[in-house]
Every structure is written in C-alpha cells, then in structure tokens.
Scaffold this active site. Sequence first.
Site, PDB file in Angstrom:
ATOM      1  N   GLY A   1       0.779  -1.239   0.000  1.00  0.00           N
ATOM      2  CA  GLY A   1       0.000   0.000   0.000  1.00  0.00           C
ATOM      3  C   GLY A   1       0.808   1.287   0.000  1.00  0.00           C
ATOM      4  O   GLY A   1       0.406   2.280  -0.604  1.00  0.00           O
TER       5      GLY A   1
ATOM      6  N   GLU B   1       3.239   4.303   6.141  1.00  0.00           N
ATOM      7  CA  GLU B   1       2.057   3.497   5.821  1.00  0.00           C
ATOM      8  C   GLU B   1       1.070   4.328   5.012  1.00  0.00           C
ATOM      9  O   GLU B   1       0.940   5.537   5.223  1.00  0.00           O
ATOM     10  CB  GLU B   1       1.351   3.065   7.118  1.00  0.00           C
ATOM     11  CG  GLU B   1       1.838   1.738   7.684  1.00  0.00           C
ATOM     12  CD  GLU B   1       1.268   0.539   6.932  1.00  0.00           C
ATOM     13  OE1 GLU B   1       0.939   0.678   5.741  1.00  0.00           O
ATOM     14  OE2 GLU B   1       1.167  -0.532   7.541  1.00  0.00           O
ATOM     15  N   ASP B   2       0.342   3.665   4.128  1.00  0.00           N
ATOM     16  CA  ASP B   2      -0.742   4.354   3.432  1.00  0.00           C
ATOM     17  C   ASP B   2      -1.920   4.580   4.380  1.00  0.00           C
ATOM     18  O   ASP B   2      -2.490   5.667   4.414  1.00  0.00           O
ATOM     19  CB  ASP B   2      -1.182   3.567   2.182  1.00  0.00           C
ATOM     20  CG  ASP B   2      -1.478   2.100   2.484  1.00  0.00           C
ATOM     21  OD1 ASP B   2      -0.950   1.566   3.476  1.00  0.00           O
ATOM     22  OD2 ASP B   2      -2.245   1.484   1.726  1.00  0.00           O
TER      23      ASP B   2
ATOM     24  N   ASP C   1      -5.867   1.363  10.225  1.00  0.00           N
ATOM     25  CA  ASP C   1      -7.274   1.044  10.474  1.00  0.00           C
ATOM     26  C   ASP C   1      -7.362   0.496  11.899  1.00  0.00           C
ATOM     27  O   ASP C   1      -7.397   1.266  12.866  1.00  0.00           O
ATOM     28  CB  ASP C   1      -7.714   0.032   9.401  1.00  0.00           C
ATOM     29  CG  ASP C   1      -9.190  -0.264   9.411  1.00  0.00           C
ATOM     30  OD1 ASP C   1      -9.682  -0.733  10.443  1.00  0.00           O
ATOM     31  OD2 ASP C   1      -9.866  -0.063   8.389  1.00  0.00           O
TER      32      ASP C   1
ATOM     33  N   PHE D   1     -15.253   2.059   2.497  1.00  0.00           N
ATOM     34  CA  PHE D   1     -14.201   1.254   1.879  1.00  0.00           C
ATOM     35  C   PHE D   1     -13.508   2.134   0.849  1.00  0.00           C
ATOM     36  O   PHE D   1     -14.112   2.569  -0.123  1.00  0.00           O
ATOM     37  CB  PHE D   1     -14.737  -0.021   1.239  1.00  0.00           C
ATOM     38  CG  PHE D   1     -13.624  -0.966   0.895  1.00  0.00           C
ATOM     39  CD1 PHE D   1     -13.139  -1.853   1.852  1.00  0.00           C
ATOM     40  CD2 PHE D   1     -13.000  -0.918  -0.344  1.00  0.00           C
ATOM     41  CE1 PHE D   1     -12.070  -2.693   1.558  1.00  0.00           C
ATOM     42  CE2 PHE D   1     -11.933  -1.750  -0.636  1.00  0.00           C
ATOM     43  CZ  PHE D   1     -11.469  -2.640   0.320  1.00  0.00           C
TER      44      PHE D   1
ATOM     45  N   ASP E   1      -6.023  -0.917  -2.253  1.00  0.00           N
ATOM     46  CA  ASP E   1      -6.631  -1.765  -3.275  1.00  0.00           C
ATOM     47  C   ASP E   1      -7.960  -2.369  -2.837  1.00  0.00           C
ATOM     48  O   ASP E   1      -8.285  -2.415  -1.646  1.00  0.00           O
ATOM     49  CB  ASP E   1      -5.681  -2.924  -3.609  1.00  0.00           C
ATOM     50  CG  ASP E   1      -5.624  -3.966  -2.481  1.00  0.00           C
ATOM     51  OD1 ASP E   1      -5.328  -3.575  -1.320  1.00  0.00           O
ATOM     52  OD2 ASP E   1      -5.893  -5.154  -2.739  1.00  0.00           O
TER      53      ASP E   1
ATOM     54  N   ARG F   1      -5.202   0.381  -6.932  1.00  0.00           N
ATOM     55  CA  ARG F   1      -4.071   0.987  -6.217  1.00  0.00           C
ATOM     56  C   ARG F   1      -3.507   2.184  -6.981  1.00  0.00           C
ATOM     57  O   ARG F   1      -3.022   3.139  -6.397  1.00  0.00           O
ATOM     58  CB  ARG F   1      -2.909  -0.010  -6.094  1.00  0.00           C
ATOM     59  CG  ARG F   1      -3.093  -1.099  -5.082  1.00  0.00           C
ATOM     60  CD  ARG F   1      -1.754  -1.801  -4.851  1.00  0.00           C
ATOM     61  NE  ARG F   1      -1.929  -3.141  -4.315  1.00  0.00           N
ATOM     62  CZ  ARG F   1      -2.126  -3.427  -3.027  1.00  0.00           C
ATOM     63  NH1 ARG F   1      -2.166  -2.461  -2.132  1.00  0.00           N
ATOM     64  NH2 ARG F   1      -2.273  -4.669  -2.630  1.00  0.00           N
TER      65      ARG F   1
HETATM   66  C1  PRP Z   1      -3.172  -2.377   4.600  1.00  0.00           C
HETATM   67  C2  PRP Z   1      -2.347  -1.119   4.790  1.00  0.00           C
HETATM   68  C3  PRP Z   1      -1.729  -1.296   6.137  1.00  0.00           C
HETATM   69  C4  PRP Z   1      -2.757  -2.129   6.877  1.00  0.00           C
HETATM   70  C5  PRP Z   1      -3.487  -1.252   7.858  1.00  0.00           C
HETATM   71  O1  PRP Z   1      -2.339  -3.408   4.143  1.00  0.00           O
HETATM   72  O2  PRP Z   1      -1.392  -0.953   3.775  1.00  0.00           O
HETATM   73  O3  PRP Z   1      -0.501  -1.983   6.072  1.00  0.00           O
HETATM   74  O4  PRP Z   1      -3.658  -2.662   5.895  1.00  0.00           O
HETATM   75  O5  PRP Z   1      -4.547  -1.941   8.463  1.00  0.00           O
HETATM   76  P1  PRP Z   1      -4.646  -2.210  10.035  1.00  0.00           P
HETATM   77  O6  PRP Z   1      -4.342  -0.905  10.746  1.00  0.00           O
HETATM   78  O7  PRP Z   1      -6.101  -2.608  10.197  1.00  0.00           O
HETATM   79  O8  PRP Z   1      -3.698  -3.294  10.391  1.00  0.00           O
HETATM   80  P2  PRP Z   1      -2.859  -4.817   3.585  1.00  0.00           P
HETATM   81  O9  PRP Z   1      -2.752  -5.843   4.647  1.00  0.00           O
HETATM   82  O10 PRP Z   1      -4.227  -4.626   2.956  1.00  0.00           O
HETATM   83  O11 PRP Z   1      -1.778  -5.134   2.457  1.00  0.00           O
HETATM   84  P3  PRP Z   1      -1.378  -4.251   1.184  1.00  0.00           P
HETATM   85  O12 PRP Z   1      -0.648  -3.033   1.697  1.00  0.00           O
HETATM   86  O13 PRP Z   1      -0.500  -5.147   0.394  1.00  0.00           O
HETATM   87  O14 PRP Z   1      -2.653  -3.871   0.453  1.00  0.00           O
END
Ligand code: PRP
Length: 193
Positions: A51, A112-113, A116, A165, A172, A178
């Site tokens: 991300g 981080e992007d 959550d 969402f 993504d 993305r």
């Molecule tokens: C997403 C995002 C963070 C994480 C945050 O990654 O890039 O790393 O979720 O969520 P959280 O605070 O609930 O843990 P993802 O696991 O979707 O992988 P990606 O970056 O490859 O899309």
Amino acid sequence: MKSYATDSYEAAIERTLFTQSQIAETIGALAARIARDYAGQPLLVLGVLKGALYVTADLTRALSLLADGPAAIEVDYITVSSYGNSTRSSGEVRMLKDTSENIAGKNVLIVEDIIDNGLTLQYLRSLLGGRNPASLGACVLFDKPYRRQVNVPVEYTGFVAPDEFVVGYGLDYQEKYRNLPYLAQLRSSAFTE
Ligand code: PRP
C-alpha cells in the site's frame, strides 16, 4: 473511446474523497514536519508494501526538495499483509518480505498508506523496535482512528479518512485500484464478496 474495462473500472468509483492535489499538498506538509524533526540526521524511510508504495515515493522526493532536512535519506521497503484479498482484516499480520538493510543504529521512519485497526503498525513497531534502531517513528497518510483496536503511536498523520471502503493512492480492492492517483470510495455494487 473508452474500453468496456475502463468504463467499468471508473464506474465502480462512488466519489473522490481526497484529490491528487490535496494529497500532494498534505505530503508536502508532512515532509516539512519530518524535515524539521530529523534536520541534520540520517533517516531511513521504510515503506510498508504494497500500500505505501506511492506515499513512500512521493514523501521521500518531497523531502529531497527541502533545504534543511535529514542529512541523508535511505529508502527501504518491508512487505506485510493482514487483509489478503478480503475487505476485512484477518487480525493476523504476516511478514512477506523483510527489510533489505539492517536497521540497528538508524533513525527509522515507518511509512504506511493507512492505519485502520492498528494491528499492522503495532506488529511493525514491536518487530522493528526490537532491532535496536536509534529511533523509530511512523508516518501514516490516511487514518481511521475510530476503527482502532490497539493503541499504537503515530507521529505523523495526513488525513482522517471516512468510514467507507476506500481505494486508490496505494489502497486496493482485490489488488485493483491501487494506481488511482486520488483516494476514492468504492461503490458497494463493486464488491463481489
Ligand atoms: C493495509 C495497509 C496497512 C494495513 C493497515 O495493508 O497498507 O498496512 O492494511 O490496516 P490495520 O491498521 O487494520 O492493520 P494490507 O494488509 O491490505 O496489504 P497491502 O498493503 O499489500 O494492500
């Protein structure tokens, strides 16, 4: 004329939440704060894939434009995943690829992007904090603070994202969207699960 695939791709977007120029402006402001805090010191910017691919690229280039920033910037990536192809977090963070460089003795800024529930950042702070960095901080572009399940520090935050969402700018849905240069809300009709 657009292809069917392009039409369908764009038709899945409900609305733009943060435009490309709003994101660029906010990343510039984050870079200015980071430059002040790490002025004259070396900094390792550690993007969390997939991300954070765009925010890491744009943030590090924004830092390079500032006169009084870090003494030197290294860029590295780490790959973790907790969502897989689902819209819901599995609650279990998996390391897919570790850092390329040893972080001991370095000022490390995790990028981080989105944050959550916070489990990914909590996992990373614990893992990397155990490797004796000189300092450890985190910069997150999009924050959903009302979704947090764990209390984890974030030194630099860009936007508070709505409870929708969201896709684009690195985020993504089933590996798609993305590459959108803005943050968007996906139509519920686009979900296949
Ligand atoms: C997403 C995002 C963070 C994480 C945050 O990654 O890039 O790393 O979720 O969520 P959280 O605070 O609930 O843990 P993802 O696991 O979707 O992988 P990606 O970056 O490859 O899309």
